[in-house]
Motif scaffolding. Structure first.
Motif, PDB file in Angstrom:
ATOM      1  N   MET A   1       5.207  20.480   3.948  1.00 25.94           N
ATOM      2  CA  MET A   1       5.823  21.596   3.247  1.00 25.94           C
ATOM      3  C   MET A   1       7.282  21.248   2.949  1.00 25.94           C
ATOM      4  SD  MET A   1       5.655  25.539   4.243  1.00 25.94           S
ATOM      5  CE  MET A   1       7.113  26.281   4.881  1.00 25.94           C
ATOM      6  N   ALA A   2       7.597  21.032   1.699  1.00 31.11           N
ATOM      7  CA  ALA A   2       8.941  20.632   1.297  1.00 31.11           C
ATOM      8  C   ALA A   2       9.877  21.840   1.277  1.00 31.11           C
ATOM      9  CB  ALA A   2       8.890  19.969  -0.076  1.00 31.11           C
ATOM     10  N   LYS A   3      11.024  21.690   1.947  1.00 32.95           N
ATOM     11  CA  LYS A   3      12.010  22.763   2.044  1.00 32.95           C
ATOM     12  C   LYS A   3      13.379  22.221   1.634  1.00 32.95           C
ATOM     13  CE  LYS A   3      11.086  23.586   6.441  1.00 32.95           C
ATOM     14  NZ  LYS A   3      11.049  24.271   7.752  1.00 32.95           N
ATOM     15  N   LEU A   4      14.113  23.023   0.870  1.00 33.44           N
ATOM     16  CA  LEU A   4      15.387  22.583   0.316  1.00 33.44           C
ATOM     17  C   LEU A   4      16.466  23.646   0.467  1.00 33.44           C
ATOM     18  CD1 LEU A   4      17.007  20.533  -1.507  1.00 33.44           C
ATOM     19  CD2 LEU A   4      16.164  21.868  -3.462  1.00 33.44           C
ATOM     20  N   VAL A   5      17.671  23.190   0.856  1.00 33.25           N
ATOM     21  CA  VAL A   5      18.875  24.018   0.790  1.00 33.25           C
ATOM     22  C   VAL A   5      19.764  23.410  -0.285  1.00 33.25           C
ATOM     23  CG1 VAL A   5      21.013  24.705   1.948  1.00 33.25           C
ATOM     24  CG2 VAL A   5      18.859  24.759   3.207  1.00 33.25           C
ATOM     25  N   ILE A   6      20.251  24.259  -1.188  1.00 35.39           N
ATOM     26  CA  ILE A   6      21.259  23.831  -2.160  1.00 35.39           C
ATOM     27  C   ILE A   6      22.539  24.571  -1.810  1.00 35.39           C
ATOM     28  CG2 ILE A   6      21.931  23.657  -4.581  1.00 35.39           C
ATOM     29  CD1 ILE A   6      18.962  23.918  -5.323  1.00 35.39           C
ATOM     30  N   TYR A   7      23.559  23.792  -1.441  1.00 37.39           N
ATOM     31  CA  TYR A   7      24.870  24.360  -1.093  1.00 37.39           C
ATOM     32  C   TYR A   7      25.784  24.288  -2.313  1.00 37.39           C
ATOM     33  CZ  TYR A   7      29.416  25.063   0.992  1.00 37.39           C
ATOM     34  OH  TYR A   7      30.672  25.548   1.282  1.00 37.39           O
ATOM     35  N   ASN A   8      26.487  25.367  -2.576  1.00 35.02           N
ATOM     36  CA  ASN A   8      27.377  25.471  -3.728  1.00 35.02           C
ATOM     37  C   ASN A   8      28.809  25.672  -3.235  1.00 35.02           C
ATOM     38  OD1 ASN A   8      25.262  25.770  -6.055  1.00 35.02           O
ATOM     39  ND2 ASN A   8      24.542  27.009  -4.351  1.00 35.02           N
ATOM     40  N   HIS A   9      29.643  24.663  -3.451  1.00 37.62           N
ATOM     41  CA  HIS A   9      31.008  24.714  -2.921  1.00 37.62           C
ATOM     42  C   HIS A   9      31.897  25.619  -3.763  1.00 37.62           C
ATOM     43  CE1 HIS A   9      32.915  22.036  -5.930  1.00 37.62           C
ATOM     44  NE2 HIS A   9      31.793  21.324  -5.891  1.00 37.62           N
ATOM     45  N   GLY A  10      33.053  25.944  -3.192  1.00 34.90           N
ATOM     46  CA  GLY A  10      34.000  26.837  -3.841  1.00 34.90           C
ATOM     47  C   GLY A  10      34.843  26.170  -4.909  1.00 34.90           C
ATOM     48  N   LYS A  11      35.669  26.958  -5.553  1.00 36.83           N
ATOM     49  CA  LYS A  11      36.471  26.530  -6.700  1.00 36.83           C
ATOM     50  C   LYS A  11      37.312  25.296  -6.409  1.00 36.83           C
ATOM     51  CE  LYS A  11      39.993  28.275  -9.863  1.00 36.83           C
ATOM     52  NZ  LYS A  11      40.800  29.440 -10.222  1.00 36.83           N
ATOM     53  N   ASP A  12      38.060  25.306  -5.342  1.00 36.84           N
ATOM     54  CA  ASP A  12      38.960  24.194  -5.031  1.00 36.84           C
ATOM     55  C   ASP A  12      38.439  23.342  -3.885  1.00 36.84           C
ATOM     56  OD1 ASP A  12      40.816  24.947  -7.015  1.00 36.84           O
ATOM     57  OD2 ASP A  12      41.652  26.474  -5.678  1.00 36.84           O
ATOM     58  N   SER A  13      37.160  23.429  -3.608  1.00 35.20           N
ATOM     59  CA  SER A  13      36.545  22.686  -2.508  1.00 35.20           C
ATOM     60  C   SER A  13      35.861  21.427  -3.024  1.00 35.20           C
ATOM     61  CB  SER A  13      35.522  23.570  -1.790  1.00 35.20           C
ATOM     62  OG  SER A  13      36.160  24.695  -1.243  1.00 35.20           O
ATOM     63  N   ALA A  66      22.800  28.463  -0.697  1.00 36.63           N
ATOM     64  CA  ALA A  66      23.975  28.789   0.102  1.00 36.63           C
ATOM     65  C   ALA A  66      25.203  28.547  -0.753  1.00 36.63           C
ATOM     66  CB  ALA A  66      24.021  27.926   1.362  1.00 36.63           C
ATOM     67  N   GLY A  67      26.258  29.284  -0.478  1.00 37.87           N
ATOM     68  CA  GLY A  67      27.466  29.066  -1.260  1.00 37.87           C
ATOM     69  C   GLY A  67      28.670  29.708  -0.625  1.00 37.87           C
ATOM     70  N   SER A  68      29.824  29.088  -0.895  1.00 39.74           N
ATOM     71  CA  SER A  68      31.092  29.576  -0.375  1.00 39.74           C
ATOM     72  C   SER A  68      32.011  29.949  -1.531  1.00 39.74           C
ATOM     73  CB  SER A  68      31.740  28.478   0.478  1.00 39.74           C
ATOM     74  OG  SER A  68      32.974  28.913   0.991  1.00 39.74           O
ATOM     75  N   SER A  69      32.585  31.131  -1.457  1.00 39.22           N
ATOM     76  CA  SER A  69      33.544  31.633  -2.436  1.00 39.22           C
ATOM     77  C   SER A  69      32.938  31.618  -3.849  1.00 39.22           C
ATOM     78  CB  SER A  69      34.846  30.839  -2.347  1.00 39.22           C
ATOM     79  OG  SER A  69      35.869  31.503  -3.047  1.00 39.22           O
ATOM     80  N   MET A  70      33.501  30.848  -4.792  1.00 39.45           N
ATOM     81  CA  MET A  70      32.912  30.781  -6.125  1.00 39.45           C
ATOM     82  C   MET A  70      31.464  30.304  -6.035  1.00 39.45           C
ATOM     83  SD  MET A  70      33.976  28.584  -9.525  1.00 39.45           S
ATOM     84  CE  MET A  70      35.511  29.409  -9.904  1.00 39.45           C
ATOM     85  N   GLY A  71      31.183  29.433  -5.075  1.00 38.16           N
ATOM     86  CA  GLY A  71      29.817  28.953  -4.875  1.00 38.16           C
ATOM     87  C   GLY A  71      28.866  30.055  -4.444  1.00 38.16           C
ATOM     88  N   GLY A  72      29.380  31.062  -3.752  1.00 39.16           N
ATOM     89  CA  GLY A  72      28.559  32.219  -3.394  1.00 39.16           C
ATOM     90  C   GLY A  72      28.185  33.030  -4.621  1.00 39.16           C
ATOM     91  N   TYR A  73      29.146  33.192  -5.515  1.00 43.78           N
ATOM     92  CA  TYR A  73      28.876  33.847  -6.799  1.00 43.78           C
ATOM     93  C   TYR A  73      27.828  33.057  -7.573  1.00 43.78           C
ATOM     94  CZ  TYR A  73      29.737  35.227 -11.686  1.00 43.78           C
ATOM     95  OH  TYR A  73      29.593  35.630 -12.989  1.00 43.78           O
ATOM     96  N   VAL A  74      28.021  31.737  -7.656  1.00 40.67           N
ATOM     97  CA  VAL A  74      27.110  30.861  -8.395  1.00 40.67           C
ATOM     98  C   VAL A  74      25.688  30.974  -7.828  1.00 40.67           C
ATOM     99  CG1 VAL A  74      26.565  28.433  -8.873  1.00 40.67           C
ATOM    100  CG2 VAL A  74      28.905  29.274  -9.167  1.00 40.67           C
ATOM    101  N   ALA A  75      25.561  30.888  -6.510  1.00 41.16           N
ATOM    102  CA  ALA A  75      24.243  30.978  -5.871  1.00 41.16           C
ATOM    103  C   ALA A  75      23.583  32.321  -6.136  1.00 41.16           C
ATOM    104  CB  ALA A  75      24.379  30.738  -4.362  1.00 41.16           C
ATOM    105  N   THR A  76      24.370  33.391  -6.089  1.00 38.31           N
ATOM    106  CA  THR A  76      23.816  34.735  -6.281  1.00 38.31           C
ATOM    107  C   THR A  76      23.334  34.946  -7.709  1.00 38.31           C
ATOM    108  OG1 THR A  76      25.253  35.566  -4.534  1.00 38.31           O
ATOM    109  CG2 THR A  76      24.320  37.201  -6.039  1.00 38.31           C
TER     110      THR A  76
END
Length: 165
Positions: A1-13, A66-76
C-alpha cells in the motif's frame, strides 16, 4: 500500500529545513514516502498551488498534505482537488492580504493544525476561524510563527497523525 506525504514549505523557507526534516523522519517511520517540492522560484501562493497540483499522486492509495505558513495555504487550496486523507497544517497563512482565497473547501476528513500564540505573521484568530469552520483539531502553543521551539512535540504529533492511515 503506497503512502505519500507532500510537505509544502513557507514563503521564505527551504524545502529541507528543520521542520520538513523532522516531519520526514516521522513519516518514514510510519511507512510513508515524503517529498518536499522546491517552491522558492515563485512567491505567489496560487502559482505554488498549480505546482503542487501538477504532482501525480495516482500511484498512492494514501496521500497526506502538510504545509507551513504559505505552504499551509497551498496545501489547503490544493486539497480541494487532490482530496488527501489528511491535512496537517503549521501556522497556515489564512485570511491574509495578497492571498486570493478567503474561503476554503479542503476535501480532507482529517485536519490538524499547529499554531503559536506569539505568531506575529498569522494572527491566531485567523487559524481559529478556519478550524471552527472546518472542525479541525487545533493545537495552540506558546510559540512564534516558526514553531521551532515545539518541533519535537509537533514531530511526535505528526507521527501519531500518520498512524491513523
Amino acid at each position: 500500500m503506497a503512502k505519500l506525504v507532500i510537505y509544502n514549505h513557507g514563503k521564505d523557507s527551504i524545502p529541507w529545513g528543520e521542520k520538513p526534516l523532522a516531519l520526514a523522519q516521522a513519516a518514514k517511520q510510519q511507512g510513508f514516502e515524503f517529498i518536499s517540492p522546491d517552491y522558492r522560484p515563485g512567491n505567489e501562493p496560487d502559482i505554488r498551488v498549480r505546482q503542487l497540483l501538477a504532482i501525480d499522486v495516482s500511484a498512492y492509495q494514501t496521500v497526506v498534505l502538510a504545509g507551513s505558513s504559505m505552504g499551509g495555504y497551498v496545501a489547503t487550496v490544493a486539497a480541494e482537488n487532490i482530496q488527501p486523507q489528511g491535512l496537517f497544517l503549521i501556522a497556515p497563512a489564512f485570511y491574509l492580504p495578497g492571498y486570493a482565497r478567503t474561503t476554503f473547501n479542503p476535501a480532507a476528513a482529517d485536519i490538524e493544525v499547529f499554531h503559536g500564540w506569539q505568531d506575529n505573521v498569522v494572527p491566531p484568530e485567523n487559524v481559529w476561524r478556519f478550524c471552527q469552520t472546518h472542525h479541525a483539531r487545533l493545537n495552540m502553543r506558546d510559540a512564534d510563527h516558526r514553531l521551532l521551539s515545539i518541533l519535537p512535540e509537533m514531530q511526535q504529533n505528526f507521527a501519531d497523525f500518520l498512524q491513523r492511515y
